[in-house]
Each structure stands twice: as structure tokens, then as C-alpha cells.
Design a protein around this motif. Structure first.
Motif, PDB file in Angstrom:
ATOM      1  N   GLY A  99      56.935  59.182  24.228  1.00  0.00           N
ATOM      2  CA  GLY A  99      58.318  59.215  23.790  1.00  0.00           C
ATOM      3  C   GLY A  99      58.963  57.938  23.293  1.00  0.00           C
ATOM      4  O   GLY A  99      59.922  57.992  22.549  1.00  0.00           O
ATOM      5  N   ASP A 138      62.019  67.234  28.099  1.00  0.00           N
ATOM      6  CA  ASP A 138      61.210  66.535  27.107  1.00  0.00           C
ATOM      7  C   ASP A 138      59.816  66.300  27.683  1.00  0.00           C
ATOM      8  O   ASP A 138      59.665  66.069  28.874  1.00  0.00           O
ATOM      9  CB  ASP A 138      61.872  65.199  26.754  1.00  0.00           C
ATOM     10  CG  ASP A 138      61.344  64.625  25.447  1.00  0.00           C
ATOM     11  OD1 ASP A 138      60.659  65.353  24.703  1.00  0.00           O
ATOM     12  OD2 ASP A 138      61.615  63.436  25.164  1.00  0.00           O
ATOM     13  N   GLU A 139      58.826  66.364  26.834  1.00  0.00           N
ATOM     14  CA  GLU A 139      57.433  66.093  27.236  1.00  0.00           C
ATOM     15  C   GLU A 139      56.995  66.970  28.389  1.00  0.00           C
ATOM     16  O   GLU A 139      56.637  66.536  29.460  1.00  0.00           O
ATOM     17  CB  GLU A 139      57.252  64.602  27.579  1.00  0.00           C
ATOM     18  CG  GLU A 139      57.656  63.659  26.473  1.00  0.00           C
ATOM     19  CD  GLU A 139      56.853  63.855  25.180  1.00  0.00           C
ATOM     20  OE1 GLU A 139      55.812  64.534  25.209  1.00  0.00           O
ATOM     21  OE2 GLU A 139      57.297  63.332  24.147  1.00  0.00           O
ATOM     22  N   THR A 182      63.797  64.875  19.181  1.00  0.00           N
ATOM     23  CA  THR A 182      65.033  64.489  19.863  1.00  0.00           C
ATOM     24  C   THR A 182      66.264  65.010  19.120  1.00  0.00           C
ATOM     25  O   THR A 182      67.207  65.503  19.739  1.00  0.00           O
ATOM     26  CB  THR A 182      65.109  62.952  19.994  1.00  0.00           C
ATOM     27  OG1 THR A 182      63.852  62.486  20.447  1.00  0.00           O
ATOM     28  CG2 THR A 182      66.175  62.539  20.978  1.00  0.00           C
TER      29      THR A 182
HETATM   30 MG    MG Z   1      60.157  62.365  22.000  1.00  0.00          MG
END
Ligand code: MG
Ligand code: ADP
Length: 757
Positions: free
Chosen positions: A615, A461-462, A311
Motif C-alpha cells: 500500500g 484495504d488489502e 484508494t
Molecule cells: Mg492501496
């Protein structure tokens, strides 16, 4: 079909790769149907229907006198058949074979088929039969149960099916090995050599494509079979890597813009952090900064194990971009995660004067005043850096903003607008004061018009929840924004060059220092009592706990303890500590409140389904109990375990299993042994094969017909190097010697590229 003329029959001898099998007169029509069931419609399909294995029928061995664990291939004459009944309606069909040139020592072989009516119709006394299977001693007889078999009908056929290394194909009903083999044999004889293009570079392997195809079906020797296979695997991999390389070249020569500011804002941010970046984080930020500063669009994958601190890297990238006067979008796969990112960003970036907005299916909020795109502010946004194209985006955004159901920001979060500090930011900013600089949302944002006039960077993200096609939506914008995709799902390196082969890869291979250990233990679910006293001790020490279940509630009717039913039990078990229940069906705003109470430690334990899988970051939660752990895949368990071990305390992951099978123990033992995501991924691959892991549908790549991603990894590396070097020197495939590759790429992709058509 009415109105359609019958396809022309080919009477001439020459057949080409692209011919439909319908055009070949000598293939019996009913066979075409069976072939179609195998997905075989053209000559090319037929000839690339590769053998599953080969049998050595150059010479048949003598009949065995003992049993064996290895399958063998025998030839003999049927001297007797019989049908016996047992257990009422069940039947055994037996055919007794005698070897040719039998002598006094010869033992007959009894082939047996249980309840296979059709076999009995195919085999008769006096026939010659080839069988393949494991000989077993049954009483005094040597038997073969359910052998693969072929009846030899005439001597002409012998030269195709026997006295050679014989191909065995993946079969289908209504199409015997022999029929399929005969069709392939004859087609190979009639194919015109020039028609089969040798796609691979000559340096990749010896000989031509046509020779290799011939040899893979009917090899003269085992050595030539292996060489043919290698050739074909290489050309298959090469074709795939050319496709990947062209995707990559397409995006790298696309029009982009430099999006990097001087880095003052980033420096300021790093000074406010309570920790130092790891070496790996700094290295990766430098790689990203380099890409951002370049004029061509960035397409970068950031791989870093759970908890490695991706992050912060994403934030660094976004700060560089907004400092240069552009906007950034940050997308997460779940609403919970989007909300978490939004919180973190507000905490860290609002003091620096950065304007952030949240937009999920459930909620919209902005730190600037809403609505985000009032006509005036849009007008203001049409300042210096905007093309007419961007104007169209803004006007769409207005209608979007007027959509019903938009939730105003809740008072607790405050909708007050913080003007940017006098900083490097201001002078560069080219859009209106109300427009957010960072928009946080779920992947659903992809399907909306991202209401940005000056989009510079998209962070996803992801990424493993998310496919190539979706990524392509982003890069289609002109000028293309820079794209950073992040994943914590480590995939084996050989897969990286395939699935993510069109991306540049950065890896965070170092965990932040001062992290406690994660200790993982597998326990039988009957040991819950002991586990409970351990959990209570951890809660007493001030830590927090996740309990994860595979399902949402009992309506899914599986024999699994479901979270909602167990929730009340947990309240008793952990009394007086406070528990809350979280699952996918909890309404969105409530989900958010539950997470906030857990984050602020008002709740001690979260009883949850896998909605917390990716996450979620609550550093004080250091204990993870997974119920029915056997139901999860290894990679998923590793993700779930990644919720803990995020701070200096030691963490504990307890995997409760209610099944003691060998597979379960082997699987869960992997997690006890290692916390390294790459090792988990390799083991996962070992245990279940690449299919699941790869998610071929997501990869958008053609399915492999012959190559094996695992065992042929060295060939993939070779193919990749060859493809990359071609595009390096000739990204638009303009050189005469590269013309032959164009067709290869366009055909596979089913479309043209802006650089290759
Ligand atoms: Mg993460
Ligand atoms: P992930 O890579 O799984 O997304 P996060 O970015 O959520 O990991 O980071 C995990 C935790 O580690 C967060 O609480 C984050 O603030 C913290 N963190 C990130 N980088 C560092 C660092 N260099 N040193 C210490 N803690 C860090």
C-alpha cells in the motif's frame, strides 16, 4: 475409559456412513489406532480416504530385461534373500524374485532395501511378492531399489489385491496397504446403499454417490475410475459451492439499509482531483454505488493490481455514504498504511468539510475536537436515525474514550475542527457535530467496539492479510453495514470463485494513463558495484530509492544481510544522499516521522524491511532494490515492486539474488517478464501449488479430499453455476426438492445460517 459403556458392536451386516469404526466388531482394535492417526474415525472418513493412485494388476508384465524410467508393477516368487553389510553398520537387504512361468530368457529381479530393518523381517524365500518401482541396471543385474511391495499370503486375498486395478492409499506407519485395502473392501461390501446420500444434482454426473465411491476404490476399468473421480470431485465442489452460496445468500437477504447519497459531494471531490478517473475506476464506482443504494448489505471485493488506484474508489464510496448521513470506517493492515490513508484523506477531504479521525493501536487523532464521544455529543448523536441498539454502542464508546494512554493529536497536525461546508452534507447529517464521518484505522479496529452510531460502510484495504472469520464480525452487526474489501493480491480466477466466492467481485483492469514503465532486472549480488552507480545516477536525477531486506536485524541469526547492519554501509555507499532505516521494531510515532520525511523527499533512500510491502504510495520513489530476493515469494515481490511505478517517471526494480539455483532463476525471471499481477499469480501457482496462495485456514472452507483446484477448474465452474442457481430461485432452501441440501450445508459449516438451518 472409566464410566463409559463400551460402544455397541454391530453384528448385523449393514453399516452406515455415520457409524464410528469402533462399532464395527471385525476391525482389529490396534488398527483403529493407526486409522485414527490418519484422521479416520467414521465409516465416512474411511470410505473418503481416497486412493492416491491405482496400479494395473489385472495382468503382471514379464520381468524387464532393461531399465526404465517408468515405475512398473511385477509379481514373482522370492528365491533368495540376503543381508549384506557395508561401511560398518550399514546394511542392504536383498530379495531376488523370479517370475512365474520363468523360461530360459527370464532375468531375475533383485529388490534392495538399505537400512530398513523391518523389511527384512517381512520377506522370506518361497513367498509371492508384488513390487512396484523402477527397474535399474546395476552391473549385470536388474534391480529395484526400495520398491513398494506386498506379500501375497493366500489366494482368497488375490481377488482383493491383485488381478484388478488396485487402489494404493496414502499410508501410515502400522497400517499396510493390504490391511487398509482389506478393511475398505469389506466395509464397501457391508455398507447399505440407501445410507450413502447422493448429494450432487443428478445433472452433475451419472450414477449414485455409492457407486462412485465403490468405483473409486475398486474400479472395473480405467474409464469407470475416471468417471467415478469426476462424480466425486463434482459433488465435493458442489458441497463447497453450496456453502459459499448460502453464505452469500445469508448476507444478501440480511437486513441492510440504502446508504447512498445523491452524489453531489462525490462530484465535488472528483473536480478537485488533478487526474481523471480511469474507465475501470468509474465502472467500479458505479457498481459500488448501485450496491450502496440497494437495501440489502453490500459484500463486494475490489481486485486491482498494485497502483491501479483503489484508494480513490474507496474514497468515492465513503463520500456517497457520508452524504447520505452515515459514517464510514477505513481499515488498513499496517499502521504505516493507516497513517498514509489518513494523510491522503485529510488532504483531499478536509477542504470539502469532511471530518476524519485516526485510531490505531499507537495513536488516535481527529480533525474534530477530541474526545470523540463526550456524553453531550453522544446525546446529540442520538438524534433522528438512531435505534436503541446504537445507543448501547455509543455508551460503550464513552468508556473506550476514557481509556488511559490515549494520545492527543500532535500539534503539527492540528486538532482544530473544521465545520462542514454548507453542502448537501449538512442537511442529511444525523449525528453530532463532533462525531467523525470517516474513521481510519488498522484491522485492530475489528476487535474494538467501533464507536459509531450510524455506521454505513466498512472498507477493508488489502484483504489478503485478513480472513473470512474477521469479515464475518462486521456483517454480524444489525443492521449490517455495507462492506467493501480491497485486495491487490491477484489470485487466479479459479481461486476467486472459491476463496472469495461469497463476494461480488469488481475488478480494476486498467492502470492510470501516463504511468512510466517498470523495468525489472535480476542481478547477482556480486554485481552490487555496477548497481550502485546506477542508483546514484537515479538519485542525482531527483528520484528516491527503497532498499528492501528480508529481516529485521541480525538477531534472527540467518545468513542474511540484515537491514540494521547494512544501514551504515548504505549511508557510506550513497553519501551525501540521506538514508533512513525503517523496520517493524521502530516505535510507532518514529515510524510515522520517518515515512513523512521520505514522503516529503527530505530523505532520499529508505532502507527497510517488508513493513513497506503493502500500500505505501510515494510517487517520486521510483527505484526499488531488493536484497536476497530469492527469499521472497513471487506474490510478495510483486507487492514490493508495486511501491514504484506510481507516477509518470520510468521505474526500476533490481532484484539482487545470492543464489543461482534453477528454482530461483525461474522464479525471478517471471518478474522480469511481466508486471501484470494476474500473470504473476498464475506463475506463482504453477511454481508452488495452491496451498500457500490459498491460505486455506483463512478461507474458512473445508479442505478438499479429492478435487484439485487447478486441474479440475472446469468442474468447479460447473458446481458453482449449479449451486448459485439453486440459491437464486430459493435463497432460504424452502422448496421440497431442496430440503436434502440443508443437511449438507449445516453439517459442513458446523452451524446453522439465519436462512438455512
Ligand atoms: Mg492501496
Ligand atoms: P493501489 O490500487 O495500489 O492502492 P493507490 O490507490 O495507492 O493504488 O494509487 C496509486 C497512485 O495513483 C496514487 O498516487 C493515486 O493518487 C494515483 N492515481 C489513482 N487513480 C489515478 C488516475 N486515474 N490517474 C492518475 N493517477 C491516479
Amino acid at each position: 475409559m472409566a464410566g463409559r459403556p463400551p460402544p455397541p458392536k454391530l453384528s448385523s451386516k449393514r453399516i452406515s456412513f455415520s457409524h464410528s469404526l469402533e462399532e464395527i466388531a471385525w476391525i482389529p482394535r490396534p488398527r483403529l489406532l493407526a486409522l485414527r492417526r490418519l484422521g479416520i474415525e467414521t465409516v465416512e472418513d474411511l470410505l473418503t480416504h481416497f486412493p492416491r493412485r491405482h496400479e494395473d494388476r489385472t495382468e503382471f508384465p514379464r520381468f524387464p530385461r532393461e531399465e526404465s524410467d517408468v515405475s512398473i508393477c511385477l509379481c514373482g516368487e522370492v528365491i533368495k534373500t540376503s543381508l549384506r553389510r557395508f561401511g560398518g553398520w550399514k546394511k542392504i537387504f536383498e530379495a531376488t524374485l523370479q517370475e512365474s512361468q520363468a523360461n530360459a530368457l527370464s532375468e531375475p529381479l533383485v529388490c534392495r532395501w538399505f537400512n530398513l530393518h523391518y523389511v527384512q523381517k517381512m520377506i522370506m524365500s518361497g513367498q509371492r511378492l508384488v513390487v512396484f518401482g523402477k527397474p535399474r541396471l546395476r552391473g549385470k543385474r536388474i534391480c529395484m531399489d526400495h520398491p513398494e511391495f506386498e506379500v501375497i499370503e493366500n489366494d482368497e486375498e488375490i481377488s482383493i489385491h491383485f488381478r484388478r486395478i488396485t487402489p494404493i492409499y496414502p499410508g501410515t506407519e502400522g497400517l499396510s496397504q493390504r490391511v487398509l485395502r482389506s478393511i475398505i473392501y469389506r466395509t464397501l461390501n457391508e455398507i447399505s446403499r440407501e445410507e450413502v446420500e447422493t448429494v450432487a444434482l443428478s445433472s452433475l454426473g451419472q450414477g449414485t454417490q455409492c457407486d462412485a465411491i465403490r468405483a473409486i476404490h475398486f474400479p472395473e476399468t480405467w474409464k469407470s475410475r475416471d468417471a467415478a473421480r469426476e462424480h466425486l470431485v463434482l459433488s465435493e465442489f458442489f458441497a463447497m459451492q453450496m456453502l459459499i452460496a448460502s453464505r452469500r445468500a445469508e448476507s444478501s437477504i440480511g437486513t441492510g439499509q440504502p446508504h447512498s447519497g445523491p452524489g453531489l459531494l462525490l462530484d465535488k471531490f472528483l473536480k478537485t482531483l488533478s487526474f481523471e478517473l480511469t474507465g475501470a475506476q468509474s465502472k467500479v464506482i458505479a457498481e459500488i454505488e448501485h450496491d450502496l443504494a440497494a437495501a440489502h448489505p453490500m459484500n463486494r471485493l475490489l481486485q486491482g493490481d498494485v497502483g491501479s488506484g483503489k484508494t480513490v474508489v474507496a474514497i468515492a464510496a465513503m463520500l456517497l455514504v457520508i452524504e447520505a448521513g452515515y459514517q464510514a470506517v477505513f481499515m488498513a493492515p499496517t499502521q504505516i498504511l493507516a497513517e498514509q490513508h489518513y494523510d491522503v484523506l485529510r488532504r483531499w477531504l478536509e477542504p470539502l468539510g469532511v471530518r476524519i479521525a485516526l485510531r490505531t493501536g499507537a495513536r488516535q487523532e481527529a480533525t474534530g475536537s477530541l474526545p470523540l464521544f463526550e456524553p453531550d455529543s453522544a446525546g446529540a448523536a442520538l438524534g433522528s436515525g438512531l435505534s436503541s441498539d446504537a445507543g448501547a454502542v455509543v455508551s460503550k464508546a464513552r468508556t473506550f474514550d476514557g481509556a488511559p494512554g490515549r494520545e492527543k493529536s500532535s500539534s503539527s497536525r492540528g486538532a482544530t475542527f473544521h465545520p462542514p461546508e454548507a453542502s448537501a452534507l449538512q442537511s442529511e447529517t444525523s449525528f453530532g457535530p463532533n462525531e467523525p464521518q470517516i474513521l481510519v484505522g488498522t484491522h485492530a479496529l475489528l476487535y474494538e467496539t467501533v464507536p459509531f452510531s450510524n455506521l454505513g460502510l466498512v472498507v477493508i484495504d488489502e484483504q489478503h492479510k485478513f480472513g473470512v472469520a474477521q469479515r464475518a464480525r462486521l456483517t454480524a452487526r444489525q443492521p449490517a453495514p455495507d462492506v467493501l474489501v480491497m485486495t491487490a493480491t491477484p489470485i487466479p480466477r479459479t481461486l476467486t470463485m472459491t476463496v472469495y466466492g461469497d463476494l461480488d467481485v469488481s475488478i480494476i483492469d486498467e492502470m492510470p494513463r501516463n504511468r512510466g514503465k517498470i523495468i525489472t532486472a535480476v542481478r547477482d549480488s556480486s554485481k552490487l558495484g555496477e548497481v550502485l552507480s546506477f542508483l546514484r545516477a537515479q538519485l542525482e536525477a531527483g528520484r528516491q530509492l527503497y532498499v528492501v531486506y528480508p529481516l529485521i536485524d541480525e538477531s534472527e541469526k540467518l545468513d542474511v544481510k540484515a537491514a540494521s547492519a547494512e544501514y551504515e554501509l548504505w549511508q557510506e555507499r550513497l553519501h551525501p544522499y540521506r538514508c533512513e532505516l525503517l523496520h517493524g521494531r521502530v516505535p510507532a510515532p518514529e515510524k510515522q516521522e520517518i515515512m513523512e520525511r521520505f514522503r516529503s523527499a527530505q530523505t532520499n533512500a529508505l532502507i527497510s524491511t517488508t513493513v513497506i510491502e503493502v500500500g505505501v504510495d510515494v510517487p517520486n520513489a521510483t527505484v526499488m532494490l531488493v536484497e536476497n530476493a530469492e527469499r521472497f515469494g513471487l506474490a510478495q515481490l510483486h507487492q514490493i515492486r508495486g511501491r514504484i511505478g506510481r507516477a509518470e517517471h520510468n521505474s526500476f526494480c533490481i532484484l539482487l539474488a545470492s543464489d543461482q539455483s534453477k528454482e530461483t532463476s525461474a522464479k525471478l525471471a517471471v518478474l522480469e517478464k511481466t508486471t501484470n499481477g494476474f500473470e504473476v499469480a498464475e506463475a506463482d501457482w504453477e511454481l508452488r501449488g495452491p496451498g500457500d496462495l490459498l491460505g486455506t485456514a483463512q478461507s474458512g472452507l473445508p479442505a478438499l479430499k479429492i478435487g484439485n483446484l487447478k486441474t479440475d477448474a472446469h468442474l468447479m465452474r460447473q458446481a458453482r453455476a449449479a449451486a448459485m442457481s439453486i440459491f437464486q430461485t430459493d435463497p432460504r432452501l424452502e422448496l421440497p426438492e431442496n430440503q436434502r441440501f440443508r443437511r449438507l450445508i449445516v453439517e459442513q459449516q458446523g452451524r446453522t445460517f439465519s436462512n438455512v438451518s
